[in-house]
Design an enzyme around this catalytic site. Sequence first.
Site, short mmCIF file in Angstrom:
data_model
loop_
_atom_site.label_atom_id
_atom_site.label_comp_id
_atom_site.label_asym_id
_atom_site.label_seq_id
_atom_site.Cartn_x
_atom_site.Cartn_y
_atom_site.Cartn_z
N GLU A 455 0.85 -1.19 0.00
CA GLU A 455 0.00 0.00 0.00
C GLU A 455 0.88 1.24 0.00
O GLU A 455 2.10 1.14 -0.19
CB GLU A 455 -0.98 -0.03 1.17
CG GLU A 455 -0.39 -0.52 2.48
CD GLU A 455 0.52 0.47 3.17
OE1 GLU A 455 0.02 1.44 3.78
OE2 GLU A 455 1.75 0.27 3.14
N GLU A 458 4.21 1.45 1.74
CA GLU A 458 5.22 0.56 1.17
C GLU A 458 5.73 -0.51 2.15
O GLU A 458 6.82 -1.03 1.99
CB GLU A 458 6.40 1.36 0.63
CG GLU A 458 5.99 2.46 -0.33
CD GLU A 458 7.14 3.01 -1.14
OE1 GLU A 458 8.19 3.32 -0.56
OE2 GLU A 458 6.99 3.12 -2.37
#
Length: 724
Positions: A455, A458
Amino acid sequence: MRKVFLLALAALLVTSLVPAAATAAGSGGEAPGAPGTRPSWLPADKTGFGTAREAGSDIWFTLQAGRMSEVYYPDLSTPSVRSLELVVSDGRSFATVDSSARAQQVRRVDSGSLTYEQTITDDQHRWRLRKTYVTDPARASVLVDVDFTSLTGRPYQLYAVADPDLTNDGSDDSARASGPLLTASDATTAAALTAAPSFTSTSVGYDGASDGITQLTKTRRLTPYASAGKGNVVLTGQTAADGVRSRHVTLALGMGANSSAAADNAKASQRRGFRDTERAYDRGWQGYLRTVSRPPSSLKTGSERDLYTASVLTLAASEDKHHPGAFIASPSMPWRFGNNDPEYSPSGTYHLVWPRDLYQIATGLLAAGDRAAANRSVDYMFGTQQLPDGHLPQNSNVDGKPYWTSVQLDETAFPIVLAQQLGRADVWPGVKKAADFLLNYRADNGKTSPYTQQERWEEQDGYSPSTIAAVIAGLVCAADLASRNGAAADARRYLVAADAFKAGLAKQTITTNGPLSKDPYFVRLTKDGDANAGTKYNLGNSSVTMDQRAVTDAGFLELVRLGVYAPDDPVIRNSVKVTDADISYTTPNGQFWHRYTKDGYGEQADGAPWDYTFPSESRSTFGRLWPLLAGERGEYELAAGDRAAAAGRLRDLGRVASSADTMPEQVWDENPPSGSPGFAPGTPTGSATPLAWTHAQYVRLAWAVKDGSVIEQPAVVRCHFLGC
């Protein structure tokens, strides 16, 4: 006989005019101590970032802690110089590195340019240095105008010490001292350091063994070594300035493909002179500002307008000059990333192009009136970065070569959103490939879109509200571009998928039985697509393992900003309350937010740098507050009709900048390191600074507050889900 005598006398006089130490420079032979210490980069909290506007000046400088820090050449993914520092000595009792002084000030000299001035005052009040930085618009060189003042009336010695780390690797450089000229080179890049007036003594050496700072701080003397073979080399020159009779010296750091080219650039800039170069440098940026909008009326004070202008200039300066549209995230390497350990050498961290950050930068510049920059970003993402299967890499060097390779679906969706906002029907082939990837993505574990391998922070895989918001918006925008290109079937496919993804949001990301509220709220993400399941996962970065229902972040606000959800949706409103209670903190500079519950991406408890090596559950590192999240909250408040609250967020966001208008990734929070000064809540940490995303958020919010609306919200998305 008289003629012979006169010629001899003339020769003697000429020889006497050449500084004795300069003629002896290099006479000491090979420097000892090869290869020197392991190279490392300087901390990421930059207080200045500059380059000429002109493409012919493919060199960028940064400032940090009273010195010039990393210099990038020949592109923004390639740091090639670690530092340029000055040393002041009396030759007997002290030798002080200027960056070690506590009294340091930095400012932008011209509000319409990226010219910086550092003022350093010795802790013992023996001397003061004023250094002004520009790059030559015509070539790859940095000029530093130095005003050196003795505060005691006694003459001192002033030395310049440059530490090259050529081509992003300081372990394989060689150096030479040739009279007053200092050069370093590796297989592809070179640096040259000159002074006007010329250096009176020069030496090269190995860092930590025979470099100038080591010599001077140990013995107060500089031994003139002529050469240093392969290793971590350092260049040192004694200037003619003594702080009393001679106060001014101009340093030139030239870069080139070889030593000759680097020396030519340094010498040409010296011939041009600092004042003429500075005027040309300032004209370039002032000319650029005439092509964009003036600061909006939402900015009430002169300092706010100056920060806005600096933000626009910083964003513009973040574009590589050989790869149009390639804007890096930050000219820095935070914490462990700057240590040049094997896994991060050569460095490839924030001075890379993230499609997500590039989207933020492009929309900021678009808001400021630089539509051309936004269009170059679209061309770069679809023409250079996009991979054959349609997705865009996690990040890349400025030439488009992927660096980290995890799949983040929002980074494939945002380029589509930007293209649609700009009306770029011409990039339809790339948009189609990207949209089809969003539809058909299947991870190695078999899970399918909108599941993402990472997401937006990271660190986790799963079903993320912020990622799914971007995917939905990207598909609706792709449908619009498909329709413009006569691809009706594709448009229908994308809209059906967008509706299906929105319908799945509740099960995947909204918990009705979580511990943070009795009412439904968005979680940060779910691992299994079931927001009511008590699935546990470790948060990473030395943090703890938690029930996914107990972890929140404010990423759900992207659903409002992008037009997927209404701002008054009950789950949105309750989620705002949950995040405020769980991850926000009000500092003297305003209310800011952590990325998510118990974030661990930040300094250690005592302020020492973040490191990924600490064991899970140890809570050795702590993520601090992110100012840009205040900007996201401000955009939500505008969508909700609360313009006054959004104006307050704009004010608070502006308060976190340095004195020279650089804006950080993070600021200190409710748990600042104890026992040491300099950690006031709401002030910058050692995180990536300047962070282009923070500057972009400031610019975009300034215009949004002026207009009273979320200016980056795609109308086609809002109309599809909420009505026009």
